[in-house]
Enzyme design. Structure first.
Site, PDB file in Angstrom:
ATOM      1  N   HIS A 157      29.659  45.482  46.782  1.00 32.96           N
ATOM      2  CA  HIS A 157      28.502  44.251  47.355  1.00 32.96           C
ATOM      3  C   HIS A 157      27.147  44.040  48.145  1.00 32.96           C
ATOM      4  O   HIS A 157      26.826  43.374  47.792  1.00 32.96           O
ATOM      5  CB  HIS A 157      28.965  43.514  49.079  1.00 32.96           C
ATOM      6  CG  HIS A 157      30.660  42.957  48.395  1.00 32.96           C
ATOM      7  ND1 HIS A 157      32.011  43.671  48.472  1.00 32.96           N
ATOM      8  CD2 HIS A 157      30.845  41.375  48.239  1.00 32.96           C
ATOM      9  CE1 HIS A 157      33.294  41.846  47.988  1.00 32.96           C
ATOM     10  NE2 HIS A 157      32.503  41.041  48.273  1.00 32.96           N
ATOM     11  N   ARG A 192      31.719  33.359  51.908  1.00 34.87           N
ATOM     12  CA  ARG A 192      32.133  34.015  52.109  1.00 34.87           C
ATOM     13  C   ARG A 192      32.120  34.509  53.391  1.00 34.87           C
ATOM     14  O   ARG A 192      31.339  35.161  54.560  1.00 34.87           O
ATOM     15  CB  ARG A 192      31.661  35.496  51.457  1.00 34.87           C
ATOM     16  CG  ARG A 192      31.540  35.474  49.688  1.00 34.87           C
ATOM     17  CD  ARG A 192      31.065  37.013  49.105  1.00 34.87           C
ATOM     18  NE  ARG A 192      31.687  37.384  48.091  1.00 34.87           N
ATOM     19  CZ  ARG A 192      30.473  36.788  46.618  1.00 34.87           C
ATOM     20  NH1 ARG A 192      29.573  36.788  47.223  1.00 34.87           N
ATOM     21  NH2 ARG A 192      31.073  36.864  45.686  1.00 34.87           N
ATOM     22  N   ARG A 202      35.452  29.342  51.707  1.00 33.82           N
ATOM     23  CA  ARG A 202      36.278  30.888  51.449  1.00 33.82           C
ATOM     24  C   ARG A 202      37.282  31.450  52.952  1.00 33.82           C
ATOM     25  O   ARG A 202      36.356  30.860  53.688  1.00 33.82           O
ATOM     26  CB  ARG A 202      36.442  31.361  50.129  1.00 33.82           C
ATOM     27  CG  ARG A 202      37.279  32.499  50.697  1.00 33.82           C
ATOM     28  CD  ARG A 202      36.650  33.650  49.313  1.00 33.82           C
ATOM     29  NE  ARG A 202      36.093  34.826  49.502  1.00 33.82           N
ATOM     30  CZ  ARG A 202      35.645  35.906  49.061  1.00 33.82           C
ATOM     31  NH1 ARG A 202      36.014  35.710  48.043  1.00 33.82           N
ATOM     32  NH2 ARG A 202      34.983  36.777  49.652  1.00 33.82           N
ATOM     33  N   GLU A 204      42.035  35.242  41.118  1.00 33.22           N
ATOM     34  CA  GLU A 204      41.368  36.448  40.813  1.00 33.22           C
ATOM     35  C   GLU A 204      42.198  37.712  40.684  1.00 33.22           C
ATOM     36  O   GLU A 204      41.831  38.464  40.821  1.00 33.22           O
ATOM     37  CB  GLU A 204      40.570  36.717  42.491  1.00 33.22           C
ATOM     38  CG  GLU A 204      41.441  36.675  42.850  1.00 33.22           C
ATOM     39  CD  GLU A 204      39.510  36.699  44.092  1.00 33.22           C
ATOM     40  OE1 GLU A 204      38.517  36.934  44.239  1.00 33.22           O
ATOM     41  OE2 GLU A 204      39.982  36.122  45.848  1.00 33.22           O
ATOM     42  N   ASN A 261      35.272  38.887  39.683  1.00 30.52           N
ATOM     43  CA  ASN A 261      34.464  39.941  39.963  1.00 30.52           C
ATOM     44  C   ASN A 261      36.362  41.116  40.269  1.00 30.52           C
ATOM     45  O   ASN A 261      36.496  42.141  39.910  1.00 30.52           O
ATOM     46  CB  ASN A 261      34.080  39.967  41.403  1.00 30.52           C
ATOM     47  CG  ASN A 261      33.057  39.409  41.342  1.00 30.52           C
ATOM     48  OD1 ASN A 261      32.202  39.427  40.397  1.00 30.52           O
ATOM     49  ND2 ASN A 261      31.982  39.573  42.630  1.00 30.52           N
ATOM     50  N   ASP A 262      36.523  40.156  40.915  1.00 30.10           N
ATOM     51  CA  ASP A 262      38.429  40.348  41.241  1.00 30.10           C
ATOM     52  C   ASP A 262      39.380  41.228  39.667  1.00 30.10           C
ATOM     53  O   ASP A 262      39.479  41.920  39.319  1.00 30.10           O
ATOM     54  CB  ASP A 262      39.079  40.067  42.462  1.00 30.10           C
ATOM     55  CG  ASP A 262      38.655  40.672  43.755  1.00 30.10           C
ATOM     56  OD1 ASP A 262      38.537  42.278  44.023  1.00 30.10           O
ATOM     57  OD2 ASP A 262      38.377  40.500  44.489  1.00 30.10           O
ATOM     58  N   ARG A 319      36.104  48.393  41.676  1.00 24.62           N
ATOM     59  CA  ARG A 319      34.968  47.554  40.906  1.00 24.62           C
ATOM     60  C   ARG A 319      34.060  48.023  41.652  1.00 24.62           C
ATOM     61  O   ARG A 319      32.384  47.878  41.499  1.00 24.62           O
ATOM     62  CB  ARG A 319      34.841  46.463  41.608  1.00 24.62           C
ATOM     63  CG  ARG A 319      35.317  46.075  43.613  1.00 24.62           C
ATOM     64  CD  ARG A 319      35.568  44.490  43.617  1.00 24.62           C
ATOM     65  NE  ARG A 319      34.384  42.962  43.527  1.00 24.62           N
ATOM     66  CZ  ARG A 319      33.925  42.226  44.078  1.00 24.62           C
ATOM     67  NH1 ARG A 319      35.736  41.674  44.564  1.00 24.62           N
ATOM     68  NH2 ARG A 319      33.735  41.564  45.214  1.00 24.62           N
ATOM     69  N   CYS A 345      33.455  32.140  40.282  1.00 24.23           N
ATOM     70  CA  CYS A 345      32.078  32.207  41.223  1.00 24.23           C
ATOM     71  C   CYS A 345      32.125  33.700  41.216  1.00 24.23           C
ATOM     72  O   CYS A 345      31.323  34.036  42.222  1.00 24.23           O
ATOM     73  CB  CYS A 345      32.896  31.500  42.556  1.00 24.23           C
ATOM     74  SG  CYS A 345      34.570  32.119  42.945  1.00 24.23           S
TER      75      CYS A 345
HETATM   76  C1  PEP Z   1      35.186  37.480  42.793  1.00 25.11           C
HETATM   77  O1  PEP Z   1      36.106  38.491  43.207  1.00 25.11           O
HETATM   78  O2  PEP Z   1      34.839  37.283  41.872  1.00 25.11           O
HETATM   79  C2  PEP Z   1      34.608  36.724  44.572  1.00 25.11           C
HETATM   80  C3  PEP Z   1      33.750  35.906  43.789  1.00 25.11           C
HETATM   81  O3  PEP Z   1      34.977  37.006  45.648  1.00 25.11           O
HETATM   82  P1  PEP Z   1      34.463  38.789  46.014  1.00 25.11           P
HETATM   83  O4  PEP Z   1      33.216  39.255  45.334  1.00 25.11           O
HETATM   84  O5  PEP Z   1      33.838  38.162  46.750  1.00 25.11           O
HETATM   85  O6  PEP Z   1      35.546  39.568  45.736  1.00 25.11           O
HETATM   86 MG    MG Z   2      37.318  38.209  45.227  1.00 24.59          MG
END
Ligand code: PEP
Ligand code: MG
Length: 594
Positions: free
Chosen positions: A192, A299, A335, A434, A457-458, A468, A505
């Site tokens: 993040h 978020r 979300r 995800e 991302n997840d 990650r 996303c």
């Molecule tokens: C993801 O996991 O791709 C996502 C967009 O959510 P976050 O990055 O907040 O986990």
């Molecule tokens: Mg995520």
């Protein structure tokens, strides 16, 4: 030649040249913030008293060593000593321990924050600036409490922030207007910290493993957010080169932003929606300025961090409504809470979990804490009266969770109906895809929701088994791994067969090398960090669908990730070299360079 070059992972592009500022290596993000059982309250109060008196002794010793010709310094030290001896700061810290049962370090931090707020409101600049001194004094006490050698200092002037690690909670407390860039020892491609840097539009590197051994406070450094390097103590030639590159980058940004409001369609007219991902309400301006067609991912958990209490329904409803009203008629996707993993609420504290990323996170957490969930659902529903709000549930792993989340939503709707509170009965409900399990049952999930949003991302983290945030395995963070490409395609196709829209996303949406493949799949919308929107739209407007489809076909025929990376980079690099120069890609740097 620079004294040293530290390699890191670029997570936000750009060039910054300035002085390094280390957020205290031993304290900073390690400042413990805990609630304590009532039998420990007295002990914490004693620690505060001891911390203050030790700081006085230390400072008196320093004062004794100040030579006569530096009398001014003595005066500063005298004023600090006076503050340390003044009972007010100590008293309000003790009161925090009493009233909130929190540890000494946190109580002092809170007492200083209160003072800061009071000082900040004063007209007199001189008095306002004295707050710096109060903070320095408090940090000296913090250092005593923690037992560290160094003390935290306030940020002076604009700096390049260096830190061992920055948690999402830390980053929202930073004095962001003073930061030119940041670099952390820990962190991976989609941690993040990178997301925050892109939001702030400053370059950032993570996973710079040798950082803390190579850079000291005040070093002149160049942050090359294009190739992921920190040049420590650069030569004149290097400085000249980077000043030129910085100008070119700024030119590129200026020209790109001019076209950001043109429609997001390929050269041959295939239209997608390009939305923005945001964490804070304050980013709305950036969404609009960068040509975002709405918010594809808000978020919401960030509003729960860094506070003792929980936000009330009233507070949330007001914020969400304001957001919906400002963005209307553009879409806003809220979300529901994705807490847990690396984002903890003070109210609950970190859970005792060996693997928090696989723990009681997101939807799982909300279903366990139904009251908390209901408060948020009601607030979202109330904001939905604006007619442009969608709701999205994160980290879904099975049908049962979707049904449970939808039941909770239905209960909240019924309550509001009974109370005569208006809301949008047609508010679209979506889920994030995800987890590999959600991919595999996409057909089943599609029957229950109005849209999908793929969280790469997840999805990459869980598909490839790579934390990650862990720099040791970030080389394995491969967005174009055949398993990932096939998963995304599978979800898009399943969504389309069921007649629902599919968005993406994760950070993949802002990677130019991934864009033609996503277009080849006929993705419906992308949601990305606001600052990346102009560049992605500009590239998108030059793509042609038959070429994207052909590239996708070839990619699906590849057996290894390096083959795919090579194919994609060759293809796109040849056609649009100038578009790619200033993008930070998720792909392997070697494949791009080669
Ligand atoms: C993801 O996991 O791709 C996502 C967009 O959510 P976050 O990055 O907040 O986990
Ligand atoms: Mg995520």
């Amino acid at each position: 030649m620079a004294r040293t070059v530290v390699n890191g992972i670029s997570v936000s592009t750009g060039i910054a040249i300035g002085k390094a500022y280390f957020l205290n290596r031993s304290m900073s993000s390690r400042l413990p913030r805990q609630t304590v059982p009532s039998h420990m309250v007295e002990g914490e109060k004693q620690r505060i008293k001891k911390g203050f008196s030790e700081a006085v002794v230390e400072l008196e010793a320093v004062r004794a060593k100040v030579p006569e010709e530096l009398r001014e310094h003595q005066l500063i030290i005298d004023s600090h000593l006076m503050m340390l001896k003044d009972p007010k700061l100590q008293k309000s810290s003790l009161k925090y321990v009493d009233d909130h049962c929190i540890n000494a370090e946190w109580a002092l931090e809170k007492a200083v924050n209160d003072l800061e707020k009071a000082f900040g409101a004063l007209e007199d600049k001189y008095i306002r600036e004295r707050m710096q001194d109060v903070r320095q004094v408090a940090l000296r006490v913090q250092a005593k409490l923690i037992g560290g050698e160094e003390s935290l200092r306030p940020v002076q002037g604009r700096v390049i922030l260096m830190a061992h690690d920055l948690s999402p909670a830390d980053t929202i407390e930073l004095e962001v207007n003073k930061l030119m860039a940041f670099v952390t020892t820990l962190g991976g491609k989609t941690s993040h910290t990178g997301i925050l840097a892109r939001t702030l539009n400053i370059p950032a590197l993570v996973g710079a493993e040798t950082l803390e051994n190579s850079v000291v406070d005040g070093d002149l450094v160049i942050i090359d957010g294009l190739s992921g390097k920190v040049l420590v103590d650069p030569s004149d030639d290097e400085l000249e080169h980077y000043y030129t590159l910085q100008n070119q980058f700024e030119d590129y940004q200026r020209t790109t932003i001019r076209t950001c409001n043109l429609p997001a369609e390929t050269e041959d007219g295939y239209r997608v929606q390009v939305y923005a991902n945001i964490e804070l309400f304050e980013e709305v301006a950036a969404v609009i300025d960068n040509g975002g067609e709405g918010i594809g991912l808000f978020r919401t958990e960030y509003a729960y961090l860094n506070r003792m209490d929980l936000p009330t329904e009233e507070e949330l409803a007001e914020k969400y409504s304001e957001l919906a009203a400002i963005m209307a008629p553009r879409k806003v996707t809220l979300r529901t809470l994705d807490l847990g993993s690396d984002k903890f609420m003070t109210h609950f504290g970190p859970l005792d979990e060996a693997n928090p990323a696989m723990g009681l996170r997101a939807m799982r957490f909300c279903l366990k804490h139904q009251d908390l969930f209901k408060t948020q659902l009601r607030a979202i529903l109330r904001a939905s009266v604006h007619g442009n709000v969608s709701i999205m549930f994160p980290m879904i792993c099975g049908l049962k969770e979707v049904l449970q989340a939808k039941s909770a939503l239905a209960r909240a709707q019924q309550e509001l109906r009974d109370e005569g509170v208006p809301f949008d009965e047609q508010m679209p409900v979506g889920v994030m895809i995800e987890l590999p399990a959600a991919v595999m049952i996409a057909e089943i999930l599609a029957q229950e929701v109005d849209f999908f949003s793929i969280g790469t991302n997840d999805l990459i983290q869980y598909s490839l088994g790579i934390d990650r945030t862990n720099p040791h395995v970030s080389y394995l963070y491969q967005p174009l791994h055949p398993a990932v490409v096939r998963s995304i395609k599978y979800v898009v196709d399943a969504g389309h067969r069921a007649g629902i829209g599919v968005s993406l996303c994760g950070e993949v949406a802002s990677d130019p090398y991934c864009l033609p493949i996503l277009m080849g799949m006929q993705i419906d919308s992308l949601s990305l960090t606001p600052q990346a929107i102009p560049g992605i739209k500009r590239l998108l407007r030059q793509l042609k669908m038959p070429e994207c489809k052909q590239l996708l076909k070839e990619v699906l025929g590849c057996r290894t990730v390096s083959r795919i990376n090579r194919l994609v980079t060759d293809n796109i690099y040849k056609k649009y070299p100038e578009e790619l120069m200033f993008f930070a890609s998720l792909l392997d740097n070697e494949d791009i360079a080669g």
